[in-house]
Design a protein around this motif. Structure first.
Motif, PDB file in Angstrom:
ATOM      1  N   GLY A  66       1.382   8.759 -11.399  1.00 42.11           N
ATOM      2  CA  GLY A  66       0.411   8.358 -12.401  1.00 42.11           C
ATOM      3  C   GLY A  66       0.493   6.885 -12.776  1.00 42.11           C
ATOM      4  N   ILE A  67       1.060   6.065 -11.889  1.00 39.39           N
ATOM      5  CA  ILE A  67       1.218   4.635 -12.153  1.00 39.39           C
ATOM      6  C   ILE A  67       0.358   3.857 -11.163  1.00 39.39           C
ATOM      7  N   ILE A  68      -0.453   2.943 -11.675  1.00 38.09           N
ATOM      8  CA  ILE A  68      -1.225   2.052 -10.814  1.00 38.09           C
ATOM      9  C   ILE A  68      -0.337   0.845 -10.537  1.00 38.09           C
ATOM     10  N   GLY A  69       0.034   0.688  -9.278  1.00 39.62           N
ATOM     11  CA  GLY A  69       1.044  -0.301  -8.908  1.00 39.62           C
ATOM     12  C   GLY A  69       0.594  -1.740  -8.931  1.00 39.62           C
ATOM     13  N   LYS A 129      -0.128  -3.013 -22.440  1.00 38.24           N
ATOM     14  CA  LYS A 129       1.102  -2.399 -21.945  1.00 38.24           C
ATOM     15  C   LYS A 129       2.241  -2.629 -22.925  1.00 38.24           C
ATOM     16  N   LEU A 169       1.267   6.004  -7.430  1.00 42.09           N
ATOM     17  CA  LEU A 169       0.104   6.757  -7.871  1.00 42.09           C
ATOM     18  C   LEU A 169       0.428   8.238  -8.030  1.00 42.09           C
ATOM     19  N   SER A 206       0.832  -1.209   0.000  1.00 41.50           N
ATOM     20  CA  SER A 206       0.000   0.000   0.000  1.00 41.50           C
ATOM     21  C   SER A 206       0.866   1.259   0.000  1.00 41.50           C
ATOM     22  N   ASN A 259       2.172   1.606  -3.538  1.00 36.30           N
ATOM     23  CA  ASN A 259       1.094   2.052  -4.421  1.00 36.30           C
ATOM     24  C   ASN A 259       0.837   3.552  -4.299  1.00 36.30           C
ATOM     25  N   GLU A 260       0.898   4.084  -3.087  1.00 35.54           N
ATOM     26  CA  GLU A 260       0.711   5.525  -2.892  1.00 35.54           C
ATOM     27  C   GLU A 260       1.786   6.317  -3.629  1.00 35.54           C
ATOM     28  N   TYR A 280       7.407   1.231 -15.242  1.00 31.66           N
ATOM     29  CA  TYR A 280       6.873   0.671 -13.996  1.00 31.66           C
ATOM     30  C   TYR A 280       8.019   0.122 -13.142  1.00 31.66           C
ATOM     31  N   LEU A 333      -2.405  -4.733  -6.899  1.00 36.07           N
ATOM     32  CA  LEU A 333      -3.349  -4.999  -5.818  1.00 36.07           C
ATOM     33  C   LEU A 333      -2.567  -5.381  -4.564  1.00 36.07           C
TER      34      LEU A 333
END
Length: 161
Positions: free
Chosen positions: A98-101, A124, A95, A88, A91-92, A132, A103
């Motif tokens: 602008g990247i979705i890391g 991708k 983000l 988490s 991911n923060e 990434y 789940l």
């Protein structure tokens, strides 16, 4: 009419959902996409997903502190990795770029607090994957070095005492 509920046409004041229409629309989109690809295209698409996801895991595995969470498992386009920091938190940070890391697995499996599920599809590009990995690398490597330094320091203290 496609995006509206049937209820809206029958009794507009009591309409509550449009789930049936949305499901049909998504099914239609998927059908058109698969028909456009054809049999050979679906095979090529699957191969492309497989190659890209394995490329991504290979690159991520070279970062100190990152390893496959389930190393003996085969996978198609999704794989789980163990990070040297919480997923988490990573991911923060991603983000903000602008990247979705991925789940964070801790939300569903508390036994994997640093687990991250990554998905790589045909959408991708190699450049997307490299971006990434390059974004994940410095964060994970710095945390991994910090843990290694702490571990070595505690070993030195044990020997001195």
């Amino acid at each position: 009419m496609t995006l509206r509920t049937r209820e809206q046409d029958i009794r507009r004041e009591k309409a509550t959902s449009n789930i049936c229409t949305n499901q049909a629309l998504i099914a239609l989109c998927a059908t058109v996409y698969m028909a456009e690809l054809g049999k050979l295209g679906m095979t090529q698409l699957a191969d492309l997903c497989l190659q890209k996801s394995h490329y991504c895991l290979d690159r991520l595995s070279r970062i100190p502190g990152i390893k496959p969470l389930f190393s003996s498992c085969s996978f198609f386009k999704e794989f789980a990795i163990e990070l040297p920091l919480t997923a988490s938190h990573l991911n923060e940070e991603l983000l903000s770029q602008g990247i979705i890391g991925g789940l964070a697995l801790a939300d569903y499996y508390p036994e994997y607090p640093n687990g991250l599920l990554v998905c790589v599809t045909e959408t991708k590009t190699r450049e997307d994957i490299d971006r990434y990995v390059d974004a994940v690398g410095p964060r994970s490597a710095s945390v991994s070095r910090l843990h290694h330094h702490r571990h070595m320091s505690s070993m030195v203290r044990i020997r001195v005492q």
